[in-house]
Design an enzyme around this catalytic site. Structure first.
Site, short mmCIF file in Angstrom:
data_model
loop_
_atom_site.label_atom_id
_atom_site.label_comp_id
_atom_site.label_asym_id
_atom_site.label_seq_id
_atom_site.Cartn_x
_atom_site.Cartn_y
_atom_site.Cartn_z
N HIS A 36 -3.99 6.81 1.15
CA HIS A 36 -4.20 5.46 0.60
C HIS A 36 -5.58 4.99 1.03
CE1 HIS A 36 -4.18 1.26 -0.02
NE2 HIS A 36 -4.04 0.96 1.25
N CYS A 74 0.82 -1.23 0.00
CA CYS A 74 0.00 0.00 0.00
C CYS A 74 0.84 1.26 0.00
CB CYS A 74 -0.94 -0.01 1.20
SG CYS A 74 -1.98 -1.47 1.20
N ASN A 127 -10.03 -1.24 -1.82
CA ASN A 127 -8.62 -0.96 -1.55
C ASN A 127 -7.79 -1.55 -2.69
OD1 ASN A 127 -5.96 -1.21 -0.63
ND2 ASN A 127 -6.56 -1.57 1.49
O1 UT7 Z 1 -4.33 -1.38 2.83
C1 UT7 Z 1 -3.73 -1.39 4.08
C2 UT7 Z 1 -3.97 -2.60 4.82
N1 UT7 Z 1 -5.32 -2.90 5.20
C3 UT7 Z 1 -6.01 -2.16 6.08
O2 UT7 Z 1 -5.66 -1.07 6.47
C4 UT7 Z 1 -7.23 -2.80 6.64
C5 UT7 Z 1 -7.28 -2.59 8.14
N2 UT7 Z 1 -8.32 -3.38 8.80
C6 UT7 Z 1 -9.64 -3.24 8.54
O3 UT7 Z 1 -10.02 -2.49 7.66
C7 UT7 Z 1 -10.61 -3.98 9.42
O4 UT7 Z 1 -9.91 -4.65 10.44
C8 UT7 Z 1 -11.52 -4.98 8.68
C9 UT7 Z 1 -12.50 -4.21 7.78
C10 UT7 Z 1 -10.70 -5.94 7.85
C11 UT7 Z 1 -12.33 -5.78 9.66
O5 UT7 Z 1 -13.11 -4.92 10.45
P1 UT7 Z 1 -13.11 -5.09 12.03
O6 UT7 Z 1 -14.04 -4.08 12.55
O7 UT7 Z 1 -11.68 -5.03 12.48
O8 UT7 Z 1 -13.72 -6.52 12.22
P2 UT7 Z 1 -13.11 -7.81 12.93
O9 UT7 Z 1 -11.98 -8.38 12.11
O10 UT7 Z 1 -12.83 -7.46 14.37
O11 UT7 Z 1 -14.32 -8.80 12.86
C12 UT7 Z 1 -15.55 -8.55 13.57
C13 UT7 Z 1 -16.52 -9.65 13.19
C14 UT7 Z 1 -15.95 -11.05 13.31
O12 UT7 Z 1 -16.97 -11.92 13.75
P3 UT7 Z 1 -17.03 -12.38 15.31
O13 UT7 Z 1 -15.72 -13.08 15.55
O14 UT7 Z 1 -17.18 -11.11 16.08
O15 UT7 Z 1 -18.23 -13.25 15.34
C15 UT7 Z 1 -15.62 -11.41 11.88
O16 UT7 Z 1 -15.64 -12.80 11.63
O17 UT7 Z 1 -16.92 -9.50 11.82
C16 UT7 Z 1 -16.72 -10.73 11.13
N3 UT7 Z 1 -16.40 -10.44 9.74
C17 UT7 Z 1 -17.34 -10.26 8.79
N4 UT7 Z 1 -18.69 -10.31 8.86
C18 UT7 Z 1 -19.36 -10.08 7.70
C19 UT7 Z 1 -15.17 -10.29 9.18
N5 UT7 Z 1 -15.31 -10.00 7.87
C20 UT7 Z 1 -16.64 -9.99 7.60
C21 UT7 Z 1 -17.40 -9.78 6.45
N6 UT7 Z 1 -18.75 -9.81 6.54
N7 UT7 Z 1 -16.84 -9.49 5.26
#
Ligand code: UT7
Length: 332
Positions: A259, A114, A289
């Site tokens: 980014h 990125c 992204n």
């Molecule tokens: O480009 C540079 C690098 N990338 C980034 O900067 C990305 C940085 N990270 C993020 O954008 C976020 O961490 C994500 C969008 C990837 C995830 O969001 P989050 O608020 O951190 O969610 P989480 O990983 O803590 O997951 C919360 C819940 C989990 O379920 P449980 O364990 O609470 O039951 C996940 O399994 O959301 C679930 N989950 C989803 N649910 C529906 C994870 N992905 C999805 C999905 N749809 N696509």
């Protein structure tokens, strides 16, 4: 002192629009979750019959050249940022060079995810400042859709990443253009966001065809929470570093082009810098992204919308796999 200036910007995204609704038919996810956590409504996925990283980059380049009133022959060197080159090797720089009919000129690949575009811009800027080249093509281009796990197992990355290409033509100038670039990395976090295969760390006995029935190593692995927490800190640090190096304050920024990692990250930075909505350019809603391509695509669109005016201070900032992070301050 001789400076470098961006004289042309261009971009290309594949035609195929992939909506959140469509992804919901492939995996357990939904539009509300994706929009709330990331801001993304849709992204573009390549068409295997027509799109490659090399030819998408060529299309972005032609738009940038046309806008700059230049031709392919003006380009003296290529710096190509991508983590998804068409082949494992050689890199995409040589493929683009061939596409543009520029046999003989140098081509360098940058694999800093990125932050790749800002690293590439910084390298091009140094080449111009030392007098080695007058016109350098800087590219960020990615095809990530082919490395996504589009099942529920991969939903935390499959909904985020998209495909696209952006190009910037950098030329020597007596007037200030690129004011500074700041580049950082912390390899302790390399495995927090990575694709393992086909890395050389895999021993020979694990490289037998039957081993590759488990293809999970070829998919993107991301510890989203960890990446998010580091991103918000590093984005701010590297922007403040750029401002301090130029004796500027946050009020001096006319436009921030971050980014496009996650809309929540951009909004957090916007709040910390007390910038108005029209001072931060976001298009993650439409493209997701696109890793190294996200900043040049966003700049190309922002320029076309008249958001970058002469003398404006434009701030670029990025954070991603490596971890790597970087910023650039530009006087337009
Ligand atoms: O480009 C540079 C690098 N990338 C980034 O900067 C990305 C940085 N990270 C993020 O954008 C976020 O961490 C994500 C969008 C990837 C995830 O969001 P989050 O608020 O951190 O969610 P989480 O990983 O803590 O997951 C919360 C819940 C989990 O379920 P449980 O364990 O609470 O039951 C996940 O399994 O959301 C679930 N989950 C989803 N649910 C529906 C994870 N992905 C999805 C999905 N749809 N696509």
């Amino acid at each position: 002192m001789r400076a470098s200036k961006i004289v042309g910007l261009g971009h290309y995204v594949p035609e195929q629009v992939v909506t959140n609704e469509y992804l919901s038919t492939l995996m357990d996810t939904n539009d509300a979750w994706i929009v709330e956590r990331t801001g993304i409504k849709e992204r573009r996925w390549m068409n295997p019959a027509t799109d490659t990283v090399g030819n998408m980059a060529a299309k972005a380049t032609r738009m940038a050249l046309q806008r700059a009133n230049l031709t392919e022959k003006d380009i003296e060197f290529i710096v190509f940022a991508t983590i998804t080159s068409d082949y494992y090797f050689p890199g995409s720089g040589v493929i683009l060079q061939r596409e543009l009919g520029l046999e003989g000129i140098g081509a360098l690949d940058i694999k800093n995810a990125c932050s790749g575009f800002i690293y590439a811009l910084s390298i091009a800027d140094q080449f111009i400042k030392t007098g080695m080249y007058k016109t350098v093509l800087v590219i960020g281009a990615e095809i990530q859709s082919t490395a996504l796990d589009v099942t529920t197992r991969g939903r935390n990355t499959a909904v985020i990443f998209g495909d696209g290409a952006g190009a910037a033509i950098l030329q020597a100038s007596d007037k200030a253009g690129v004011l500074s670039t700041h580049l950082h990395a912390d390899g302790r976090f390399a495995e927090e966001l990575y694709v393992k295969d086909p890395g050389s760390s895999r021993p020979r006995e694990e490289r037998q065809p039957e081993q590759f029935l488990d293809t999970s190593g070829f998919k993107v692995h991301m510890n989203g929470n960890q990446v998010f927490k580091h991103a918000v800190v590093r984005f701010m640090e590297v922007i403040n570093e750029a401002l301090a190096a130029n004796g500027m304050k946050k009020e001096d920024i006319n436009l921030l082009v971050p980014h496009q990692a996650n809309l929540r990250i951009s909004q957090y930075i916007q709040e910390k810098l007390a910038l108005r909505d029209d001072q931060v350019y976001n298009n993650i809603m439409r493209y997701g992204n696109t890793t190294a391509a996200s900043i040049p695509i966003a700049m190309s669109e922002a320029w076309a919308e008249g958001k970058m005016k002469e003398n404006d201070v434009i701030c670029l900032a990025a954070f991603g796999s490596g971890f790597t992070w970087a910023s650039a301050l530009i006087r337009w």
